[in-house]
Design an enzyme around this catalytic site. Sequence first.
Site, mmCIF file in Angstrom:
data_model
loop_
_atom_site.group_PDB
_atom_site.id
_atom_site.type_symbol
_atom_site.label_atom_id
_atom_site.label_comp_id
_atom_site.label_asym_id
_atom_site.label_seq_id
_atom_site.Cartn_x
_atom_site.Cartn_y
_atom_site.Cartn_z
ATOM 1 N N THR A 46 0.823 -1.211 0.000
ATOM 2 C CA THR A 46 0.000 0.000 0.000
ATOM 3 C C THR A 46 0.857 1.260 0.000
ATOM 4 O O THR A 46 0.539 2.243 -0.677
ATOM 5 C CB THR A 46 -0.903 0.017 1.248
ATOM 6 O OG1 THR A 46 -1.640 -1.199 1.297
ATOM 7 C CG2 THR A 46 -1.865 1.182 1.210
ATOM 8 N N THR A 47 1.957 1.233 0.749
ATOM 9 C CA THR A 47 2.829 2.397 0.877
ATOM 10 C C THR A 47 3.415 2.825 -0.462
ATOM 11 O O THR A 47 3.819 3.977 -0.637
ATOM 12 C CB THR A 47 3.959 2.099 1.878
ATOM 13 O OG1 THR A 47 3.383 1.623 3.098
ATOM 14 C CG2 THR A 47 4.796 3.322 2.188
ATOM 15 N N TYR A 109 -13.383 -3.150 -0.708
ATOM 16 C CA TYR A 109 -14.565 -2.560 -1.339
ATOM 17 C C TYR A 109 -15.733 -3.542 -1.443
ATOM 18 O O TYR A 109 -16.854 -3.228 -1.059
ATOM 19 C CB TYR A 109 -14.237 -1.981 -2.725
ATOM 20 C CG TYR A 109 -15.371 -1.168 -3.316
ATOM 21 C CD1 TYR A 109 -15.665 0.099 -2.827
ATOM 22 C CD2 TYR A 109 -16.165 -1.685 -4.337
ATOM 23 C CE1 TYR A 109 -16.720 0.836 -3.344
ATOM 24 C CE2 TYR A 109 -17.216 -0.964 -4.859
ATOM 25 C CZ TYR A 109 -17.492 0.297 -4.364
ATOM 26 O OH TYR A 109 -18.541 1.013 -4.865
ATOM 27 N N TYR A 135 -2.748 -10.452 4.231
ATOM 28 C CA TYR A 135 -2.646 -9.068 4.703
ATOM 29 C C TYR A 135 -4.029 -8.601 5.139
ATOM 30 O O TYR A 135 -4.936 -8.484 4.320
ATOM 31 C CB TYR A 135 -2.090 -8.187 3.584
ATOM 32 C CG TYR A 135 -1.914 -6.712 3.926
ATOM 33 C CD1 TYR A 135 -1.907 -6.248 5.245
ATOM 34 C CD2 TYR A 135 -1.739 -5.790 2.915
ATOM 35 C CE1 TYR A 135 -1.739 -4.908 5.539
ATOM 36 C CE2 TYR A 135 -1.570 -4.436 3.194
ATOM 37 C CZ TYR A 135 -1.567 -4.005 4.497
ATOM 38 O OH TYR A 135 -1.408 -2.666 4.780
ATOM 39 N N ARG A 140 -8.553 -0.161 5.586
ATOM 40 C CA ARG A 140 -8.512 0.071 4.148
ATOM 41 C C ARG A 140 -9.492 -0.808 3.373
ATOM 42 O O ARG A 140 -10.003 -0.398 2.333
ATOM 43 C CB ARG A 140 -7.090 -0.170 3.608
ATOM 44 C CG ARG A 140 -6.096 0.892 4.049
ATOM 45 C CD ARG A 140 -4.760 0.707 3.346
ATOM 46 N NE ARG A 140 -3.793 1.728 3.747
ATOM 47 C CZ ARG A 140 -3.672 2.923 3.184
ATOM 48 N NH1 ARG A 140 -4.480 3.251 2.186
ATOM 49 N NH2 ARG A 140 -2.770 3.776 3.604
ATOM 50 N N LYS A 164 0.286 -10.514 7.714
ATOM 51 C CA LYS A 164 0.575 -9.148 8.134
ATOM 52 C C LYS A 164 -0.710 -8.641 8.771
ATOM 53 O O LYS A 164 -1.691 -8.357 8.089
ATOM 54 C CB LYS A 164 0.978 -8.275 6.943
ATOM 55 C CG LYS A 164 1.235 -6.815 7.321
ATOM 56 C CD LYS A 164 1.540 -5.965 6.093
ATOM 57 C CE LYS A 164 1.722 -4.502 6.489
ATOM 58 N NZ LYS A 164 1.937 -3.622 5.305
ATOM 59 N N ILE A 206 6.148 -5.749 9.153
ATOM 60 C CA ILE A 206 6.335 -5.122 7.846
ATOM 61 C C ILE A 206 6.071 -3.649 8.085
ATOM 62 O O ILE A 206 4.937 -3.238 8.318
ATOM 63 C CB ILE A 206 5.424 -5.725 6.773
ATOM 64 C CG1 ILE A 206 5.812 -7.198 6.544
ATOM 65 C CG2 ILE A 206 5.534 -4.933 5.466
ATOM 66 C CD1 ILE A 206 4.942 -7.917 5.524
#
Length: 295
Positions: A46-47, A109, A135, A140, A164, A206
Site C-alpha cells: 500500500t505504501t 470494497y 494481509y 482500508r 501481516k 512489515i
Amino acid sequence: MQSLIGTGVALATPFKKDLSIDTEALIRIVNLSIDGGVEYLVILGTTAENATMTQAEREFVIQTVVDTNKGRLPMVLGVGGNNTAEVVAELKTRDLSPFDAILSISPYYNKPTQEGIYQHFKAIAQASSVPVILYNVPSRTGSNMLPSTVLRLANDFENIVAIKEAAGDMIQALRLIKDKPKDFLVLSGDDMIALPMVLAGGSGVISVIAQGFPMEFSEMIRLGLNRKVDDAFKLQYQFSDGIDMIFEQGNPAGIKQVFQSLGIAENTLRLPLVPVDESLANRIDGFVKNIIQLS
C-alpha cells in the site's frame, strides 16, 4: 520462512515534482534499508502508491528494486486485489522466481463474508508458486479477516505461511499468536504495536517507518525477538511520537516527509493523496533531527 522473521520494509515509491518516478531516489531508499540492516524488502504494498501507477510503472518499480537489491535481501511482492480471477491470472503468468513470497491483501470494497475471504485466499494459495502472506488491514478494506478465518487458511494450506496483521487490535493479534500453527508467522502491520506483538510471540513487522530509520527500528525488533525488553522499549519510546506523526495525515505522506527531511527524496504524492501540511511537516522535521542526534 525464517527469512521473514524480523523487519521487512514496505517500500514507498518516490516521485519527482512532475509526478514521474524518481529512480535515483528509489535506489537510495532501497540501499538505505539494506545498509541499515532490515531483514527483507516488500515491493508494491500500500505504501508504494501502486493504485495510482500504470502497469508499466509497477513493472519498472519491481525491476528497479530487484536490480538494486542484487540478491542481498529476500524480497516479497504485493499481489492482491478484489477481483479473485484477476489476481489468480497474474499469479499464473508472472515470474515469481525473484521473490520469497507474495503479500496479498484481503479483498477491499466488495466486503466479502468470512467464507468469501477464505475462498479468495484458497484460490490464491492454489495458484501461487511461492509462499503467501495474508494481509489484514480493515481500515482500508472495509472488512476484518477474523482469526478463525486466518487460522483455517493457515491450517488448510501449507504455502500460506504468515499474516501481516494490521487491524491495530492487540487482542486479535494475541488470539492469532496463541492458536496459530507452529511455523506460521504473525507479523505486525502496525509500527506502533510491532514490539508488543513480537514480545507476545509474533515474528516481526512489515514496517513503514523502518525505511527512514532502518538501523534503529530493525534493532528494536531484534532486541524484542531476543527478549531484551528494557533495551527494546527504550527505542520504542524514542520512535512512538514519530510513528504517530507519520500516520497522522495518511500513509505514505508522513514517511515521504521523513525522506524530505533526510534529504533522500521529494515529498511528492499523486492525487488523491497530498503531502502533509506545514505544521505536521515541521513537527516531523523536528522528530527526524532529534533521532539523528540520538543516533
